[in-house]
Design an enzyme around this catalytic site. Structure first.
Site: not given
Ligand SMILES: NC(=O)c1ccc[n+]([C@@H]2O[C@H](COP(=O)([O-])OP(=O)(O)OC[C@H]3O[C@@H](n4cnc5c(N)ncnc54)[C@H](OP(=O)(O)O)[C@@H]3O)[C@@H](O)[C@H]2O)c1
Length: 277
Positions: A50, A55, A80, A113
């Site tokens: 994704d 990004y 997106k 988005h």
């Molecule tokens: N549509 C939208 O508006 C929107 C908005 C935000 C995000 N997104 C999408 O959703 C995806 C996921 O959301 P997100 O990246 O915001 O947050 P998330 O996946 O909830 O959390 C990512 C964070 O958690 C840490 N992490 C991941 N796995 C871990 C584990 N097993 N143990 C400890 N820490 C862990 C990562 O650090 P490290 O990388 O250092 O491991 C990072 O800091 C995004 O990457 C993006 O593709 C979409």
């Protein structure tokens, strides 16, 4: 429902299969970091990635796809269209740019988005056109509340196949999930781990200990047992592997209920009814 492999899929309302599980790459740096994360994920068995124009890592994602050695048709790539391109009526150009950066000739899922007021219905027409032309296998939205979806459905010729929203145990979105289920719109969770902030939660930690799993694994298993597509982000190979290692256990109904009870409608990200970007 069979949920025992990282490559298990949900079938979108147009028949396209989308993996329940994928890698998110928000805030992953273009270059080595994105290349390494995406390649590590595909090597670990992930088939869904994704990204988004916002990004600024589509080129590295595309390069990783090429270097992965996995056939294009086995992968599911989402990107997106960013808000500025909706405001400038340049959704089509934005799509062409994303495709070119990714080095692909189609994407599996193209999303609006954010619901930019006065614009998203017009943007949707462009996505419908791209879909009809076969340049995207599925189209959808992101950060749409029920009222945005109702408004969109009043003019849509093609119903969105997916709605990707902030969703995690503290923001479980029960009404939106019910609504999307009725409309056959697949719900997808962003920030499934609360951007890392949920991993110390005592109730989740306690449940995780019972299964000999990590908090992250329990949350991600809760997602898929609730029929929520999930895309945790990590740049660390060990965590990329850990996060996907959720297909060898099942949460009991009682534990699912315990996690459901944590909902407090708490957002870590922006409010789709009041964002300023
Ligand atoms: N549509 C939208 O508006 C929107 C908005 C935000 C995000 N997104 C999408 O959703 C995806 C996921 O959301 P997100 O990246 O915001 O947050 P998330 O996946 O909830 O959390 C990512 C964070 O958690 C840490 N992490 C991941 N796995 C871990 C584990 N097993 N143990 C400890 N820490 C862990 C990562 O650090 P490290 O990388 O250092 O491991 C990072 O800091 C995004 O990457 C993006 O593709 C979409």
């Amino acid at each position: 429902m069979k949920l025992n492999s990282l490559q298990d899929t949900t079938t979108l309302h147009n028949g396209v299969k989308m993996p329940w599980f994928g890698l998110g790459v928000y805030k992953v740096q273009e270059g080595e970091e994105s290349l390494h994360s995406v390649k590590a994920a595909i090597k670990a068995g992930y088939r869904s990635i994704d990204t988004a124009a916002l990004y600024q890592n589509e080129e590295s994602v595309g390069q990783a796809i090429k270097e992965s050695g996995v056939a294009r048709e086995e992968l599911f790539i989402t990107t997106k269209v960013w808000n500025e391109d909706q405001r400038n009526d340049s959704v089509l150009e934005a799509f062409e740019t994303s495709l070119q950066k990714l080095g692909l000739d189609y994407v599996d899922l193209y999303l609006i988005h954010w619901p930019v007021k006065e614009k998203y219905k017009q943007s949707w027409k462009v996505l419908e056109q791209l879909y009809k032309e076969g340049r995207v296998r599925a189209i959808g939205v992101s950060n749409f509340q029920i009222h945005h979806l109702e408004d969109l459905l009043s003019v849509a010729e093609i119903k969105p196949m997916v709605n990707q929203v902030e969703l995690h145990p503290l923001l479980a979105q029960p009404e939106l999930r019910d609504y999307c289920k009725k409309q056959e719109i697949q719900i997808e969770a962003w920030a499934p781990l609360g951007q890392g902030r949920l991993l110390e939660h005592p109730v989740l930690q306690e449940i995780a200990a019972q299964y000999n799993k990590t908090t992250a694994q329990v949350i991600l298993r809760w997602d898929i047992q609730n029929q929520i597509v999930t895309i945790p982000k990590s740049v660390k190979e060990a965590r990329i592997i850990e996060n996907a290692n959720i297909f060898d256990f099942s949460l009991t109904e009682g534990d699912i209920q315990k996690i459901n009870a944590l909902n407090e409608n708490k957002r870590f990200g922006a409010d789709p009814d009041n964002f300023n970007f």
